[in-house]
Scaffold this motif. Structure first.
Motif, PDB file in Angstrom:
ATOM      1  N   MET A   1       0.849  -1.184   0.000  1.00  0.00           N
ATOM      2  CA  MET A   1       0.000   0.000   0.000  1.00  0.00           C
ATOM      3  C   MET A   1       0.891   1.242   0.000  1.00  0.00           C
ATOM      4  O   MET A   1       1.737   1.402   0.882  1.00  0.00           O
ATOM      5  CB  MET A   1      -0.900  -0.007   1.245  1.00  0.00           C
ATOM      6  CG  MET A   1      -1.781   1.206   1.365  1.00  0.00           C
ATOM      7  SD  MET A   1      -3.002   1.068   2.695  1.00  0.00           S
ATOM      8  CE  MET A   1      -1.983   0.693   4.117  1.00  0.00           C
ATOM      9  N   ARG A   2       0.709   2.085  -1.005  1.00  0.00           N
ATOM     10  CA  ARG A   2       1.529   3.291  -1.122  1.00  0.00           C
ATOM     11  C   ARG A   2       0.717   4.526  -0.748  1.00  0.00           C
ATOM     12  O   ARG A   2      -0.313   4.819  -1.354  1.00  0.00           O
ATOM     13  CB  ARG A   2       2.080   3.421  -2.539  1.00  0.00           C
ATOM     14  CG  ARG A   2       3.121   2.360  -2.895  1.00  0.00           C
ATOM     15  CD  ARG A   2       3.805   2.698  -4.210  1.00  0.00           C
ATOM     16  NE  ARG A   2       4.881   1.774  -4.511  1.00  0.00           N
ATOM     17  CZ  ARG A   2       4.766   0.712  -5.274  1.00  0.00           C
ATOM     18  NH1 ARG A   2       3.596   0.425  -5.818  1.00  0.00           N
ATOM     19  NH2 ARG A   2       5.792  -0.075  -5.515  1.00  0.00           N
ATOM     20  N   LEU A   3       1.200   5.250   0.254  1.00  0.00           N
ATOM     21  CA  LEU A   3       0.546   6.460   0.726  1.00  0.00           C
ATOM     22  C   LEU A   3       1.501   7.634   0.561  1.00  0.00           C
ATOM     23  O   LEU A   3       2.714   7.500   0.795  1.00  0.00           O
ATOM     24  CB  LEU A   3       0.150   6.345   2.200  1.00  0.00           C
ATOM     25  CG  LEU A   3      -0.927   5.331   2.586  1.00  0.00           C
ATOM     26  CD1 LEU A   3      -0.362   3.928   2.653  1.00  0.00           C
ATOM     27  CD2 LEU A   3      -1.535   5.692   3.930  1.00  0.00           C
ATOM     28  N   ILE A   4       0.954   8.785   0.180  1.00  0.00           N
ATOM     29  CA  ILE A   4       1.765   9.994   0.113  1.00  0.00           C
ATOM     30  C   ILE A   4       1.055  11.122   0.851  1.00  0.00           C
ATOM     31  O   ILE A   4      -0.179  11.103   1.016  1.00  0.00           O
ATOM     32  CB  ILE A   4       2.068  10.429  -1.342  1.00  0.00           C
ATOM     33  CG1 ILE A   4       0.783  10.885  -2.063  1.00  0.00           C
ATOM     34  CG2 ILE A   4       2.765   9.323  -2.115  1.00  0.00           C
ATOM     35  CD1 ILE A   4       1.066  11.544  -3.420  1.00  0.00           C
ATOM     36  N   ALA A   5       1.835  12.089   1.306  1.00  0.00           N
ATOM     37  CA  ALA A   5       1.300  13.302   1.914  1.00  0.00           C
ATOM     38  C   ALA A   5       1.996  14.484   1.259  1.00  0.00           C
ATOM     39  O   ALA A   5       3.215  14.448   1.039  1.00  0.00           O
ATOM     40  CB  ALA A   5       1.543  13.305   3.419  1.00  0.00           C
ATOM     41  N   VAL A   6       1.223  15.514   0.916  1.00  0.00           N
ATOM     42  CA  VAL A   6       1.781  16.673   0.229  1.00  0.00           C
ATOM     43  C   VAL A   6       1.330  17.941   0.946  1.00  0.00           C
ATOM     44  O   VAL A   6       0.117  18.187   1.090  1.00  0.00           O
ATOM     45  CB  VAL A   6       1.343  16.741  -1.249  1.00  0.00           C
ATOM     46  CG1 VAL A   6       2.097  17.853  -1.971  1.00  0.00           C
ATOM     47  CG2 VAL A   6       1.574  15.401  -1.945  1.00  0.00           C
ATOM     48  N   ASP A   7       2.286  18.739   1.405  1.00  0.00           N
ATOM     49  CA  ASP A   7       1.996  20.017   2.067  1.00  0.00           C
ATOM     50  C   ASP A   7       3.250  20.871   1.959  1.00  0.00           C
ATOM     51  O   ASP A   7       4.350  20.392   2.264  1.00  0.00           O
ATOM     52  CB  ASP A   7       1.623  19.788   3.537  1.00  0.00           C
ATOM     53  CG  ASP A   7       0.944  21.004   4.158  1.00  0.00           C
ATOM     54  OD1 ASP A   7       1.485  22.122   4.010  1.00  0.00           O
ATOM     55  OD2 ASP A   7      -0.117  20.836   4.783  1.00  0.00           O
ATOM     56  N   ASP A   8       3.089  22.111   1.510  1.00  0.00           N
ATOM     57  CA  ASP A   8       4.272  22.948   1.323  1.00  0.00           C
ATOM     58  C   ASP A   8       4.747  23.606   2.615  1.00  0.00           C
ATOM     59  O   ASP A   8       5.750  24.339   2.608  1.00  0.00           O
ATOM     60  CB  ASP A   8       4.046  24.001   0.225  1.00  0.00           C
ATOM     61  CG  ASP A   8       2.897  24.941   0.530  1.00  0.00           C
ATOM     62  OD1 ASP A   8       2.233  24.754   1.570  1.00  0.00           O
ATOM     63  OD2 ASP A   8       2.653  25.865  -0.276  1.00  0.00           O
ATOM     64  N   GLU A   9       4.056  23.353   3.724  1.00  0.00           N
ATOM     65  CA  GLU A   9       4.520  23.814   5.033  1.00  0.00           C
ATOM     66  C   GLU A   9       5.193  22.648   5.748  1.00  0.00           C
ATOM     67  O   GLU A   9       4.555  21.626   6.027  1.00  0.00           O
ATOM     68  CB  GLU A   9       3.360  24.346   5.864  1.00  0.00           C
ATOM     69  CG  GLU A   9       2.708  25.595   5.279  1.00  0.00           C
ATOM     70  CD  GLU A   9       1.604  26.118   6.167  1.00  0.00           C
ATOM     71  OE1 GLU A   9       1.491  25.628   7.323  1.00  0.00           O
ATOM     72  OE2 GLU A   9       0.870  27.011   5.734  1.00  0.00           O
ATOM     73  N   ARG A  10       6.468  22.799   6.041  1.00  0.00           N
ATOM     74  CA  ARG A  10       7.277  21.695   6.542  1.00  0.00           C
ATOM     75  C   ARG A  10       6.692  21.050   7.800  1.00  0.00           C
ATOM     76  O   ARG A  10       6.560  19.830   7.878  1.00  0.00           O
ATOM     77  CB  ARG A  10       8.692  22.190   6.827  1.00  0.00           C
ATOM     78  CG  ARG A  10       9.614  21.126   7.417  1.00  0.00           C
ATOM     79  CD  ARG A  10      10.930  21.721   7.852  1.00  0.00           C
ATOM     80  NE  ARG A  10      11.741  20.751   8.566  1.00  0.00           N
ATOM     81  CZ  ARG A  10      12.810  21.055   9.273  1.00  0.00           C
ATOM     82  NH1 ARG A  10      13.209  22.314   9.351  1.00  0.00           N
ATOM     83  NH2 ARG A  10      13.496  20.119   9.904  1.00  0.00           N
ATOM     84  N   PHE A  11       6.357  21.862   8.800  1.00  0.00           N
ATOM     85  CA  PHE A  11       5.888  21.296  10.066  1.00  0.00           C
ATOM     86  C   PHE A  11       4.501  20.672   9.922  1.00  0.00           C
ATOM     87  O   PHE A  11       4.196  19.670  10.573  1.00  0.00           O
ATOM     88  CB  PHE A  11       5.911  22.364  11.158  1.00  0.00           C
ATOM     89  CG  PHE A  11       7.306  22.791  11.543  1.00  0.00           C
ATOM     90  CD1 PHE A  11       8.141  21.918  12.228  1.00  0.00           C
ATOM     91  CD2 PHE A  11       7.784  24.042  11.198  1.00  0.00           C
ATOM     92  CE1 PHE A  11       9.435  22.292  12.563  1.00  0.00           C
ATOM     93  CE2 PHE A  11       9.074  24.430  11.540  1.00  0.00           C
ATOM     94  CZ  PHE A  11       9.907  23.555  12.222  1.00  0.00           C
ATOM     95  N   ALA A  12       3.668  21.261   9.072  1.00  0.00           N
ATOM     96  CA  ALA A  12       2.351  20.666   8.817  1.00  0.00           C
ATOM     97  C   ALA A  12       2.520  19.294   8.163  1.00  0.00           C
ATOM     98  O   ALA A  12       1.802  18.333   8.494  1.00  0.00           O
ATOM     99  CB  ALA A  12       1.519  21.582   7.932  1.00  0.00           C
ATOM    100  N   LEU A  13       3.471  19.185   7.239  1.00  0.00           N
ATOM    101  CA  LEU A  13       3.737  17.910   6.576  1.00  0.00           C
ATOM    102  C   LEU A  13       4.216  16.866   7.582  1.00  0.00           C
ATOM    103  O   LEU A  13       3.773  15.708   7.557  1.00  0.00           O
ATOM    104  CB  LEU A  13       4.784  18.105   5.480  1.00  0.00           C
ATOM    105  CG  LEU A  13       5.203  16.846   4.707  1.00  0.00           C
ATOM    106  CD1 LEU A  13       4.011  16.225   3.994  1.00  0.00           C
ATOM    107  CD2 LEU A  13       6.311  17.189   3.696  1.00  0.00           C
ATOM    108  N   MET A  14       5.103  17.276   8.487  1.00  0.00           N
ATOM    109  CA  MET A  14       5.598  16.353   9.507  1.00  0.00           C
ATOM    110  C   MET A  14       4.463  15.862  10.402  1.00  0.00           C
ATOM    111  O   MET A  14       4.401  14.685  10.760  1.00  0.00           O
ATOM    112  CB  MET A  14       6.684  17.040  10.341  1.00  0.00           C
ATOM    113  CG  MET A  14       7.972  17.322   9.571  1.00  0.00           C
ATOM    114  SD  MET A  14       9.141  18.342  10.505  1.00  0.00           S
ATOM    115  CE  MET A  14       9.468  17.294  11.922  1.00  0.00           C
ATOM    116  N   ASP A  15       3.541  16.769  10.753  1.00  0.00           N
ATOM    117  CA  ASP A  15       2.405  16.391  11.600  1.00  0.00           C
ATOM    118  C   ASP A  15       1.501  15.377  10.898  1.00  0.00           C
ATOM    119  O   ASP A  15       1.037  14.404  11.503  1.00  0.00           O
ATOM    120  CB  ASP A  15       1.587  17.629  11.972  1.00  0.00           C
ATOM    121  CG  ASP A  15       2.301  18.515  12.978  1.00  0.00           C
ATOM    122  OD1 ASP A  15       3.260  18.048  13.613  1.00  0.00           O
ATOM    123  OD2 ASP A  15       1.897  19.694  13.122  1.00  0.00           O
TER     124      ASP A  15
END
Length: 265
Positions: free
Chosen positions: A1-15
């Motif tokens: 299962m391949r999941l991705i997360a995309v967010d241009d705010e670094r800390f939001a992406l980490m969360d």
């Protein structure tokens, strides 16, 4: 299962990445701070679930979702954003979820329970994953498997514990109901629990995990991914996962911790 997360705010992406890991045990999502990088990766590796912020520089989340769908139409889109005004646009794209920041693992787990498209599996990937270290938990395609009866879950735990050895109805009765006399009424009760366990797997489209015969029930060890089995095969990751606890909810499993401890001392 391949999941991705995309967010241009670094800390939001980490969360978001951390919440995904908590919600989907065993998952290792890929994180991207730019839509272009995510698209480049998706062209090489089909994406099953994409967690997307909406307001991003350049390509916004809605457009990114469209492009991901162009690459693979079965990709499930879950928007994770701080803006509620895009909800109508998001669901017009048949998104699987629309979560407002800050997002919690339980929200992601709930969204994963209602994906529009079935999850793709790798060749040879086992649908059932079992956690015996600590509390006993069962996952199907990365999601927690719900048993309608607690005794049905305990029965599956015992079958996993037996590692493929067949159990009789009388043995199951002794494990689940202690010293109660083995009467026709108790035998019928055990059969009800067996049926409930089997129904759980059937309702989730899992076949062949349980082997049934005349007065015999066993688990097919080749059909499940289990930390105990990997530990006994000296899998380094499983050995590191063991913290001195084994199926802590069940008294019949207590003696096993001493044996497991002796394997690593």
């Amino acid at each position: 299962m391949r999941l991705i997360a995309v967010d241009d705010e670094r800390f939001a992406l980490m969360d978001i990445m951390e919440a995904i890991r908590k919600a989907v045990p065993g998952a290792e999502p890929e994180g991207f701070s730019s839509p272009e990088s995510a698209l480049c990766w998706a062209r090489r590796s089909p994406v099953d679930v994409a967690f997307l912020d909406i307001e991003m520089a350049g390509v916004n989340g809605l457009e990114l979702a469209r492009r991901l769908k162009d690459i693979r139409g079965e990709t499930n889109i879950i928007f994770v954003t701080g803006h509620s005004e895009y909800a109508v646009d998001a669901f017009s794209m048949f998104a699987s979820g629309y979560l407002l920041k800050p997002v919690a693992a339980k929200q992601i787990a709930a969204a994963m329970e209602h994906l529009r498209n079935p999850l793709r599996r790798e060749d040879g990937e086992k649908r059932i994953r079992v956690q015996t270290f600590g509390n006993f938990e069962v996952f199907c395609d990365g999601r927690p498997l719900h048993f309608s009866r607690s005794k049905a879950k305990e029965l599956f735990a015992y079958l996993v514990h037996k590692r493929g050895t067949a159990c009789t109805t009388r043995e199951v009765a002794a494990v689940l109901y202690g010293d109660q006399p083995y009467t026709p009424s108790l035998q019928k009760q055990v059969q009800t629990v067996l049926s409930a366990m089997m129904r759980t797997f059937q309702e989730n489209g899992v076949r062949g995990c349980i082997i049934r015969g005349y007065n015999r029930t066993a688990v097919d060890v080749s059909k499940i991914d289990c930390d105990l089995y990997r530990f006994l095969s000296w899998d380094a990751e499983a050995v590191n996962e063991y913290m001195g606890e084994y199926m802590t909810s069940y008294s019949w499993a207590e003696f096993v911790t001493g044996y497991l401890d002796s394997r690593i001392t």
